[in-house]
Every structure is written in C-alpha cells, then in structure tokens.
Design an enzyme around this catalytic site. Sequence first.
Site, short mmCIF file in Angstrom:
data_model
loop_
_atom_site.label_atom_id
_atom_site.label_comp_id
_atom_site.label_asym_id
_atom_site.label_seq_id
_atom_site.Cartn_x
_atom_site.Cartn_y
_atom_site.Cartn_z
N LYS A 53 78.91 -7.87 23.05
CA LYS A 53 80.32 -7.47 23.05
C LYS A 53 81.29 -8.66 23.10
CE LYS A 53 81.08 -3.83 22.57
NZ LYS A 53 81.05 -3.11 21.26
N HIS A 114 71.18 -11.57 20.59
CA HIS A 114 71.95 -11.75 21.83
C HIS A 114 71.15 -12.58 22.83
CE1 HIS A 114 75.13 -9.09 20.63
NE2 HIS A 114 74.42 -7.99 20.70
N SER A 144 84.52 -4.79 27.90
CA SER A 144 83.94 -4.26 26.67
C SER A 144 82.49 -3.82 26.89
CB SER A 144 84.02 -5.32 25.57
OG SER A 144 83.60 -4.78 24.34
#
Length: 301
Positions: A53, A114, A144
Amino acid sequence: MDSEKGGDSESYKRSTLLDINGVPFPSDMINGWGAIWNFKARPDDLLICTYPKAGTTWIQEIVDMVQHGGDLQKCARAPIHERMPFIEMFLPKLNFSGVEEANAMASPRTLKSHLPVQLLPPSFWEQKSKIIYVARNAKDNVVSYFHFHRMNKTMPEPGTWEEFLETFIAGKVALGSWFDHVRGWWEAKDRHPILYLFYEDMKEDPGREIRKVAEFLDIQLPESVLNQIVLHTKFERMKVNPMTNYTTMPSSLLDHSISPFMRKGTVGNWKEHFTVAQSERMDDLCVQLLKGSGLSFRTEL
C-alpha cells in the site's frame, strides 16, 4: 450478490500470520516459500518492490506505460496483476502461484514483490536485475494498509484502528516492520541497481518522477508521451480503470463494498485517523528508527 458472497466467505478463510526469519507472512505464502526463495531471476527482469500500500499499482502502471511508449491499448491488454506477476503470492485454494506465472512469462519480465530486502530471492542480486522501490510515509501507509486489511479476505482481521496501529508499529503485520523495510531497501541502493522513489515526490511532480523511471530503464520519453502517461496514471483515472483497480478479482478475495482497493491516493489522509498523541508517537518513532540512515519522509505536501 449477497448469497454469492456468503458462499465465497465459506471458501476463503482469512489467513493467520507465520514467521519466516522473524518476518510475519500470511500462512499460505509460507507453504510456497521454497519456490519463492529459489525463484530464478533473469538479468533483464525489472522488479517493482514496495511495502504494501505504498503506491505499488501506481508505479506498476507508470512502468508499463513507459515500457510501451504510452500506448493505452497495450496497457489495457490485461489486469495489472496478470501483466506483472506478484512473485510471492501463493493461493493454493485457487491453484495460484506467482512464481509459476512469472516462470511462464517470456523475457523481458516486469515483476512485483513486497518482500523486505533480506528475504528477496538471491537470484535477483546474482543477476543484477534492476529494481524500482517506492516508499510512502508511515502515517499514510498504515492508514491505507488498515483499510486494505478490511477488504482483503486473504489478510488477517485488522481489528480496530487503534489495535491495527499498535500491530503495525510492533512490526507484527504481514511483511513485517515498515521501518525495517524502507530502511533496508534504502541501504541496498548503494550496492545494487535500485531506483528509490518516494510516493510524496510522485504526487508533487509526477512528470519529474516518471522521467527518472524512463532514465533508469534507458528509455527515451518524448514530452507528448510523458504528458500522456501523467494523465493516464492520475489516481482518479486508475480508480475507475478495471485494468488497475482490482475489480476483476473475485469478491471472495477483495470485497470492494467494504473499501475500494484504490481508496484515496493522497498525502495527508492520515489526519482523519490519527489522534495528536498517535501522530507525535509515530513522528518520534520515525526519528528514532530511521536515525543515521539519511532517510526522511514528508507527511504533507
């Protein structure tokens, strides 16, 4: 729709977190970890990496546009998650493996991850593959991530905002500590071909940051194409574009009725969630945990 969702929720249970070398991961990813760690990168791979995010989909679409000379049709060839495989995504119930998707892809590939720097498959370092990393300030990032947990059925329940903030600060969320993640990749850029970008800079002057991407990829970008890319990758456009907004994913995984995948896309939305005390605490932690790195973040523009 509701009955379908009821059936869906039966079929996909929220994951628990398990550790790999001290970093929490959704339990499904653990089962696929051997294949992820042994992933075979290629020298002409481009890896887009972020903490979750932090503007991942945004930079993915920018990169795809740069690579295709601003050709809108080519960038609409498939949803973003099919164009750029997410290498550590592993959903055995759906028979999905990001590694397998990437392995089946012809070169040159653009991939997504990620992973924190210490858990990146070693072949990326060995092949000297180029990497673009985007970092976002901790306050907007945690807000987020909180809303993402609410709508993403493959993630653990986030609990209340207060609870989630504590979990995030403790580094007990999926992919671990934000502080370690942004700092680890910041330090890696001195020994590897990494373009390190900031979400806030991209918001402030997208044209300038897109130029950096093009230069990093050795691509000439005429002014007219640059302007086209800036326009196409505006948040408002991407939010309604089914090739980027993740509405093509089943609601058993992502429930957009709870919160859209692309929610605000701003700098400073944290002010609607943080108390003064929470904000001051986060500021202090950033000073303390990023100290000596030369890394600093803007929380408003």
